[in-house]
Each structure stands twice: as structure tokens, then as C-alpha cells.
Design an enzyme around this catalytic site. Structure first.
Site, short mmCIF file in Angstrom:
data_model
loop_
_atom_site.label_atom_id
_atom_site.label_comp_id
_atom_site.label_asym_id
_atom_site.label_seq_id
_atom_site.Cartn_x
_atom_site.Cartn_y
_atom_site.Cartn_z
N GLU A 106 0.99 -1.17 0.05
CA GLU A 106 0.00 -0.10 0.00
C GLU A 106 0.75 1.46 0.16
O GLU A 106 1.91 1.36 0.63
CB GLU A 106 -0.94 0.02 1.36
CG GLU A 106 -1.77 1.18 1.19
CD GLU A 106 -2.56 1.63 0.16
OE1 GLU A 106 -3.39 0.96 -0.38
OE2 GLU A 106 -2.53 2.58 -0.28
N GLY A 112 -7.02 0.69 3.21
CA GLY A 112 -8.59 0.93 3.00
C GLY A 112 -8.73 1.44 1.67
O GLY A 112 -9.95 1.45 1.08
N GLY A 113 -7.86 2.38 0.97
CA GLY A 113 -8.12 2.93 -0.31
C GLY A 113 -9.22 3.96 -0.29
O GLY A 113 -9.42 4.65 0.73
N THR A 114 -9.82 4.21 -1.43
CA THR A 114 -10.87 5.39 -1.70
C THR A 114 -11.96 5.23 -0.87
O THR A 114 -12.24 6.33 -0.16
CB THR A 114 -11.24 5.29 -3.15
OG1 THR A 114 -10.16 5.27 -4.09
CG2 THR A 114 -11.92 6.61 -3.43
N CYS A 115 -12.82 4.16 -0.99
CA CYS A 115 -13.95 3.79 -0.08
C CYS A 115 -13.93 4.33 1.33
O CYS A 115 -14.73 5.25 1.93
CB CYS A 115 -14.66 2.34 -0.03
SG CYS A 115 -15.97 2.54 0.71
N HIS A 122 -46.11 -2.62 6.18
CA HIS A 122 -46.79 -1.41 6.56
C HIS A 122 -46.33 -0.76 7.61
O HIS A 122 -46.36 -1.14 8.76
CB HIS A 122 -48.24 -1.41 6.42
CG HIS A 122 -49.06 -0.10 6.57
ND1 HIS A 122 -48.98 0.80 5.64
CD2 HIS A 122 -49.37 0.47 7.69
CE1 HIS A 122 -49.64 1.94 6.07
NE2 HIS A 122 -50.18 1.52 7.32
C1 LIG Z 1 -16.27 10.77 -3.57
C2 LIG Z 1 -16.67 9.42 -3.72
C3 LIG Z 1 -17.96 8.79 -3.06
C4 LIG Z 1 -18.20 7.41 -3.50
N1 LIG Z 1 -18.95 6.96 -2.98
C5 LIG Z 1 -19.33 5.60 -3.36
C6 LIG Z 1 -20.43 4.80 -2.77
O1 LIG Z 1 -21.46 5.67 -2.02
N2 LIG Z 1 -20.92 3.67 -2.97
C7 LIG Z 1 -19.83 3.03 -3.87
O2 LIG Z 1 -20.11 1.41 -3.89
N3 LIG Z 1 -18.70 3.46 -4.32
C8 LIG Z 1 -18.62 4.79 -4.20
N4 LIG Z 1 -17.45 5.44 -4.57
C9 LIG Z 1 -16.55 4.68 -5.31
C10 LIG Z 1 -15.63 3.71 -4.57
O3 LIG Z 1 -14.95 4.32 -3.43
C11 LIG Z 1 -14.44 3.04 -5.21
O4 LIG Z 1 -15.41 2.25 -6.30
C12 LIG Z 1 -13.77 1.94 -4.42
O5 LIG Z 1 -13.20 2.44 -3.35
C13 LIG Z 1 -12.85 1.31 -5.45
O6 LIG Z 1 -12.11 0.33 -4.57
P1 LIG Z 1 -11.00 -0.29 -5.13
O7 LIG Z 1 -10.72 -1.78 -4.50
O8 LIG Z 1 -10.82 -0.43 -6.84
O9 LIG Z 1 -9.46 0.42 -5.00
P2 LIG Z 1 -9.40 1.73 -3.87
O10 LIG Z 1 -10.28 1.62 -2.60
O11 LIG Z 1 -9.31 2.91 -4.61
O12 LIG Z 1 -8.00 1.49 -3.33
C14 LIG Z 1 -6.77 1.42 -4.15
C15 LIG Z 1 -5.72 1.46 -3.09
O13 LIG Z 1 -4.28 1.04 -4.04
C16 LIG Z 1 -3.31 1.87 -3.43
N5 LIG Z 1 -2.37 1.88 -4.93
C17 LIG Z 1 -2.41 2.59 -5.77
N6 LIG Z 1 -1.56 2.56 -6.67
C18 LIG Z 1 -0.55 1.85 -6.03
C19 LIG Z 1 0.80 1.34 -6.08
N7 LIG Z 1 1.32 1.56 -7.45
N8 LIG Z 1 1.50 0.76 -5.17
C20 LIG Z 1 0.83 0.63 -3.91
N9 LIG Z 1 -0.33 0.95 -3.76
C21 LIG Z 1 -1.06 1.58 -4.70
C22 LIG Z 1 -4.00 3.07 -3.41
O14 LIG Z 1 -3.22 4.08 -2.54
C23 LIG Z 1 -5.10 2.68 -2.67
O15 LIG Z 1 -5.20 2.71 -1.11
C24 LIG Z 1 -17.00 6.77 -4.40
C25 LIG Z 1 -15.94 7.21 -4.72
C26 LIG Z 1 -15.68 8.62 -4.62
C27 LIG Z 1 -14.40 9.35 -5.14
#
Ligand SMILES: Cc1cc2nc3c(=O)[nH]c(=O)nc-3n(C[C@H](O)[C@H](O)[C@H](O)COP(=O)(O)OP(=O)(O)OC[C@H]3O[C@@H](n4cnc5c(N)ncnc54)[C@H](O)[C@@H]3O)c2cc1C
Length: 459
Positions: free
Chosen positions: A34, A39-42, A441
Site C-alpha cells: 500500500e 482501505g483505499g478510496t471507499c 406497512h
Molecule cells: C467521493 C466518492 C464517493 C464514493 N461513494 C461511493 C458509494 O457511496 N458507494 C460505492 O459503491 N462507491 C462509491 N465510490 C467509489 C468507491 O470508493 C470505489 O469504487 C472503491 O473504493 C474502489 O475500490 P478499489 O478496491 O478498486 O480501490 P481503492 O479503494 O481505490 O484502493 C486502491 C488502493 O491502491 C493503492 N495504490 C494505488 N497504486 C498503488 C501502487 N502503485 N502501489 C501501492 N499501492 C497503490 C491506493 O493508495 C489505494 O489505497 C465513491 C468514490 C468517491 C471518489
């Protein structure tokens, strides 16, 4: 010298950590890498923090409507943005912490922090360390697109990531992009007390949805005082004093929109440009999405791409489902595949939009005989009782097979109620199963059978 593993996972988004759990549980020695927040984006900049803030915005809205419900609050409602952010940080932080500690405590799993890059098809570097494995899983997610608009690099702007640090009330928030992310932030900040202007190049908001959905959402947002500029192409940005000026062109006429802050919400792109994919020979499409087959295998044997970076989903639940597909195929001899899943998602404005399957436009495009049922939320008792009657629900049925093609519920509880329709779609049963079901209901869901009893041919 390189360190050998049986599996390497790049990224700790929604698919990587549970996959690490399954692989190590099956006895494999796993490395997970990482470069940013666990935990990434979500967890950190997407679903969890934004929905936590949407909840604060809902509370502000309800408090300001107190008198309608006979609740006397006394003074004008104000929002303490530092507390909104602190609440968001706490809830999001718990998930972030649980992902990191879960991985660090996981037997047979080694966590590396840093940027991962392919050096060859089965070799990945993290800083000075080289790791090898026969199986590599890419779960790198995506980031905000920043469009090449003149002057944008000269003005301060926010994205969904930097919005997470905002602990003050922007006086006037300009949002570039009228789709899911822009609308959620737009309504939220309007409810916190900002002036909000949304600039959308298309002729309607969220053009992926049906026109009636876009129109109802526009109405909901405008009633709350959000300015929406449709068909407005942003030509340039400039800074004037402490203001950001967006110069737009709409219907052939130019005008300036001035605000205190700017949020860019024009879409997402996969984090695949800095991953050394060329060294591994891993193929991507024109948008940078890693090409995968039905079981999420890339063109390189032993390398999979899961989550947003494969362009097959774009949601937390699709990324998690990717994990399930890979684990099922690899460990359970269960040939699950991407096309088994039905498109479903929600838009978390208030009221939310819950969606499943086809839109009305798509159903029409199939050329099949289609039936439609539609009901305004003003005719849903639960919505009336809650004083939340904006929106409608609709469902599309294939006349010959009686199968449900798709549905949209824009209304209070729509994100939950959509699941009764979705589950019958998964079961492959006719719509009459729900039509004859007895629902509780008073709920939003209780009107779904009623709507299904009033179907008409789609003209
Ligand atoms: C504002 C916003 C609101 C959202 N709301 C919703 C929602 O309500 N419901 C929903 O279903 N989805 C929602 N989404 C979309 C959802 O967040 C994403 O679809 C989901 O998090 C994708 O997960 P993932 O597993 O693909 O990767 P991510 O969660 O993006 O994780 C990828 C990880 O990889 C790491 N990484 C990247 N490149 C490298 C590298 N070269 N080396 C090491 N680590 C790396 C990153 O740091 C990150 O931690 C939302 C998105 C945003 C931006």
C-alpha cells in the site's frame, strides 16, 4: 535479491484485503503493498467519509425544517464544520485502522508500505525491495480526473481527496461536474450553508440516468437553492483576489462564475499509469483500465486486476464482488464470473436514488415489448409521513417473460428498497413474485407490489 511469495497484492482497496485473508487462509505466503492510506478510496476519501458527511447535512436540513414537524429549536441552525469533519474522521479512521491492523495481524501476510511497480511479469519492486510471485493481484483503484482547462493549474482547487480536509464553510463552492460525486458534495455543502454552483457541460445532470430522473434531481437541488448551469462549457479559470473565476460558455454566450472555492468532480481515472505495466506486458484500454476476462485475469498468465482499475465496476460493491469472483475460481472451484452480476448502485443525495439493471432508455433500446410501472413518492404513505415526498419509483418489465429489466427508486429509502427488486432479478423469477408478496406497512417497499399491479405498455 528478491523476496519470494506465493501471491502479491498491490493496493489495499475493497478487494485486496479480503483476498489476502482467503489466500493466507488457504496456506499461501502473501505480500500486500500500500502506497497511501489503508482501505483505499471507499474508506478514506470516498463512500464512508462522504456518506458520514451526507448524514451531517441531513441532520442540518431536518433541524432547519423542525417547525414543520412541530419541533421548536429556538435559534437559527448553524453547522460547526470542525465537528462535522471530526465525526467524519472518527468513522472513517475506524475503518482505516481496522484494515491496517487486520492485515498486520494476519498470519502469513507481510505488509509493505510504498509505491509498487512491475519490473517483469512476476516481479514487483517497492522502493529498494523486489518481490516475486507466481500470482499477482492488482487492486490499485483510481483517482480524480483533472481536465486540461486553461488556467486550472493557476487556481487552488479541491478534489474528493482534498475535500476531506475541509473543516470550514466555503462561502461559495463552485463544482465542475454534475454527476454522482459533484451532486453529493453540492447538496451537502448547500445544507451546511455554502452557496453552491454546479457547472455541467451536458444538457442535463447525470446523463447516464433517464431524463425524468435527471429532471427530478435538478428540481430537488434547485429547490434547496443550488445554482445549476447546464450545457455550460468551462473555457478557463482565473484567480481574482481571493476568488476563483470560471469562464463558461452556454448557448453561445460567455459568462463568469465567481466563487470562493472550486471542486473538480469530472470523473475518475485508474491508477495504472505509474505501475510499470509495460514491463510486465499487461494490456490496458484507451482509458488506462486493465483489460481482463470474465474471471478478472489479465492477458499475462498469473496476473489479475480487481476493483476500479479494470473498468468493470467503479463501486465498492463491484470491487468486493471482484474479490469474490477471484477467490471462488482460485480456491473454491466455483466458476463465478463478472457477467453473473446485475448493475446496481445508489446516488446519495437526499432523497437517494437506488438503481438496478436497465434504465427506461436502455429497456426501450432492446426492441422488446416492455411494461412500465411508475409511482410518485407523494403516493407513498411512508414518504408522506416523513415529509419527504420528492421523487418517484419506476420499474421496467419484459412483457413476454415477465422478468424485471430494471428499476429506479428516487425517494426516501430508495437505496434500501431497491434490493427487493434486485433480489428477484437475481432469482430470475417473474415480477409477479413481488407483486404477490406481502410487504410491511408503512414502508416505501410496500408500494412496490402496488406499482407492479399497475403496469402499462411502454409507449
Ligand atoms: C467521493 C466518492 C464517493 C464514493 N461513494 C461511493 C458509494 O457511496 N458507494 C460505492 O459503491 N462507491 C462509491 N465510490 C467509489 C468507491 O470508493 C470505489 O469504487 C472503491 O473504493 C474502489 O475500490 P478499489 O478496491 O478498486 O480501490 P481503492 O479503494 O481505490 O484502493 C486502491 C488502493 O491502491 C493503492 N495504490 C494505488 N497504486 C498503488 C501502487 N502503485 N502501489 C501501492 N499501492 C497503490 C491506493 O493508495 C489505494 O489505497 C465513491 C468514490 C468517491 C471518489
Amino acid at each position: 535479491m528478491s523476496v519470494p511469495y506465493e501471491a502479491i497484492i498491490i493496493g489495499t482497496g475493497q478487494a485486496g484485503p479480503p483476498l489476502a485473508g482467503r489466500l493466507t487462509g488457504a496456506g499461501m505466503k502473501v505480500a500486500i503493498i500500500e502506497r497511501g492510506l489503508f482501505g483505499g478510496t471507499c474508506v478514506n476519501t470516498g463512500c464512508i467519509p462522504t456518506k458520514t458527511m451526507v448524514a451531517s447535512a441531513y441532520a442540518a436540513r431536518l433541524a432547519s425544517r423542525g417547525a414543520e414537524f412541530g419541533v421548536v429549536t429556538g435559534t437559527a441552525v448553524t453547522v460547526d464544520m470542525q465537528r462535522v469533519k471530526a465525526r467524519k474522521d472518527e468513522i472513517s479512521g475506524l475503518s482505516n485502522h481496522s484494515v491496517e491492523s487486520g492485515l498486520r495481524k494476519m498470519p502469513k501476510c507481510t505488509v509493505y508500505q510504498g509505491h509498487a511497480r512491475f519490473e517483469s511479469p512476476h516481479e514487483v519492486s517497492v522502493g529498494d525491495v523486489r518481490l516475486t510471485a507466481d500470482k499477482i493481484f492488482i487492486n490499485v483503484g483510481g483517482r480524480a480526473v483533472v481536465p486540461p482547462i486553461p488556467g486550472l493549474d493557476q487556481v487552488p482547487y479541491l478534489t474528493n481527496s482534498s475535500m476531506m480536509q475541509v473543516d470550514f464553510l466555503p462561502k461559495h463552492l463552485i463544482i465542475l461536474g454534475g454527476s454522482y460525486i459533484g451532486l453529493e458534495f453540492g447538496q451537502m455543502f448547500r445544507r451546511f450553508g455554502s452557496e453552491v454552483t454546479i457547472i455541467e457541460a451536458g444538457s442535463r445532470l447525470i446523463p447516464r440516468e433517464d431524463e425524468d430522473v435527471s429532471a427530478a434531481i435538478l428540481d430537488i437541488l434547485e429547490r434547496e437553492g443550488i445554482q445549476v448551469r447546464l450545457g455550460a462549457k468551462c473555457k478557463s479559470f482565473a484567480r481574482q483576489g481571493d476568488q476563483v473565476v470560471a469562464s463558461v460558455e452556454a448557448a453561445g454566450a460567455g459568462s463568469d462564475i465567481r466563487g470562493s472555492h472550486l471542486l473538480i468532480a469530472t470523473g475518475r481515472r485508474p491508477n495504472t499509469d505509474d505501475l510499470g505495466l509495460d514491463k510486465a506486458g499487461i494490456a490496458v484500454d484507451a482509458r488506462g483500465n486493465i483489460l481482463v476476462d470474465e474471471q478478472l485475469r489479465t492477458n499475462v498468465p498469473g496476473v489479475w486486476a480487481i476493483g476500479d482499475c479494470n473498468g468493470k465496476g467503479g463501486f465498492t460493491h463491484t470491487s468486493y464482488n471482484d474479490f469474490e469472483i477471484v477467490a471462488a475460481n482460485l480456491l473454491d472451484h466455483d466458476p463465478r464470473k463478472v457477467s453473473d452480476r446485475i448493475l446496481t448502485y445508489a446516488l446519495y443525495i437526499d432523497p437517494p436514488l437506488g438503481r438496478a439493471g436497465m434504465t427506461e432508455t436502455e429497456a426501450r433500446g432492446t426492441g422488446r415489448k416492455v411494461l412500465i410501472g411508475k409511482r410518485p413518492m407523494t403516493k407513498v404513505g411512508r414518504a408522506v409521513e416523513k415529509g419527504e415526498t420528492f421523487g418517484f419509483m419506476k420499474v421496467l418489465i419484459e412483457a413476454d417473460s415477465q422478468r424485471i429489466l430494471g428499476a429506479a427508486i428516487l425517494g426516501t429509502g430508495g437505496d434500501e428498497a431497491i434490493h427487493s427488486i434486485l433480489d428477484v432479478m437475481y432469482a430470475g423469477k417473474p415480477y409477479t413474485v413481488i407483486q404477490r408478496a406481502m410487504h410491511i406497512h408503512p414502508t416505501v417497499s410496500e408500494l412496490i407490489p402496488t406499482m407492479l399491479g399497475e403496469l402499462k405498455p411502454l409507449s
